[in-house]
Write a protein that holds these residues in place. Structure first.
Motif, short mmCIF file in Angstrom:
data_model
loop_
_atom_site.label_atom_id
_atom_site.label_comp_id
_atom_site.label_asym_id
_atom_site.label_seq_id
_atom_site.Cartn_x
_atom_site.Cartn_y
_atom_site.Cartn_z
N GLU A 143 -26.41 7.52 20.72
CA GLU A 143 -27.34 6.24 20.20
C GLU A 143 -27.96 6.46 18.67
O GLU A 143 -27.59 7.32 18.74
N THR A 150 -30.13 5.02 15.38
CA THR A 150 -30.96 3.99 15.02
C THR A 150 -30.98 4.25 13.13
O THR A 150 -31.56 5.37 13.11
N PRO A 157 -31.50 -0.62 16.79
CA PRO A 157 -30.91 0.83 17.56
C PRO A 157 -29.61 0.42 18.12
O PRO A 157 -29.49 -1.09 18.38
N GLN A 184 -26.84 1.20 21.24
CA GLN A 184 -27.04 2.31 22.61
C GLN A 184 -25.68 2.23 22.99
O GLN A 184 -24.79 1.42 23.24
N ALA A 223 -28.00 11.76 19.59
CA ALA A 223 -28.18 10.21 19.14
C ALA A 223 -28.41 10.90 17.74
O ALA A 223 -28.11 11.61 17.27
N GLU A 247 -30.05 9.53 13.97
CA GLU A 247 -31.09 8.57 13.23
C GLU A 247 -31.12 8.93 11.90
O GLU A 247 -31.42 9.76 10.90
#
Length: 130
Positions: free
Chosen positions: A35, A37, A47, A49, A112, A114
């Protein structure tokens, strides 16, 4: 992945694929459940996903004509961050922001992402819904 050199290599591969708009290469670096974000309230915020959604997010960001200048790669014990300077101009609106994109690594894949931004308001203006 605990080998420092392997983490740095993965980060370099991600940046190179993003800059080259190589969507298949980005997909190959991602875990299926990855994911991404992003802050703000605009066309790319929130987000994304799943690996395919992350690739679509990268495609959408690049579609705005961004230049992704790699300033540095930062490493922690388990993860890695890209320190970037992104610039672009669209319809008289300029984007000029610094960011850190943190890649959380699990095994040999990115699990992930970010992104931390220097100018969320500027990002909101540049990536306003068309």
């Amino acid at each position: 992945m605990t080998d420092h050199a392997s983490k740095i290599a993965l980060a370099r591969q991600f940046h190179a694929a993003l800059a080259a708009r190589d969507w298949a290469a980005i997909r190959s670096l991602l875990a299926d459940q990855a994911e991404w974000t992003l802050p703000g309230s605009n066309a790319i915020s929130g987000p994304a996903q799943g690996a395919d959604a992350v690739v679509e997010r990268a495609r959408k960001i690049a579609g705005y004509g961004l230049k992704f200048e790699l300033l540095n790669i930062l490493s922690s014990r388990t993860d890695v961050a890209l320190h970037l300077h992104n610039t672009a101009e669209r319809d008289g609106v300029k984007l000029d922001e610094y960011l850190a994109t943190v890649l959380r690594i699990e095994g040999e894949k990115i699990a992930a992402i970010e992104t931390f931004l220097s100018d969320v308001d500027g990002m909101n203006a540049f990536f306003a819904e068309r």
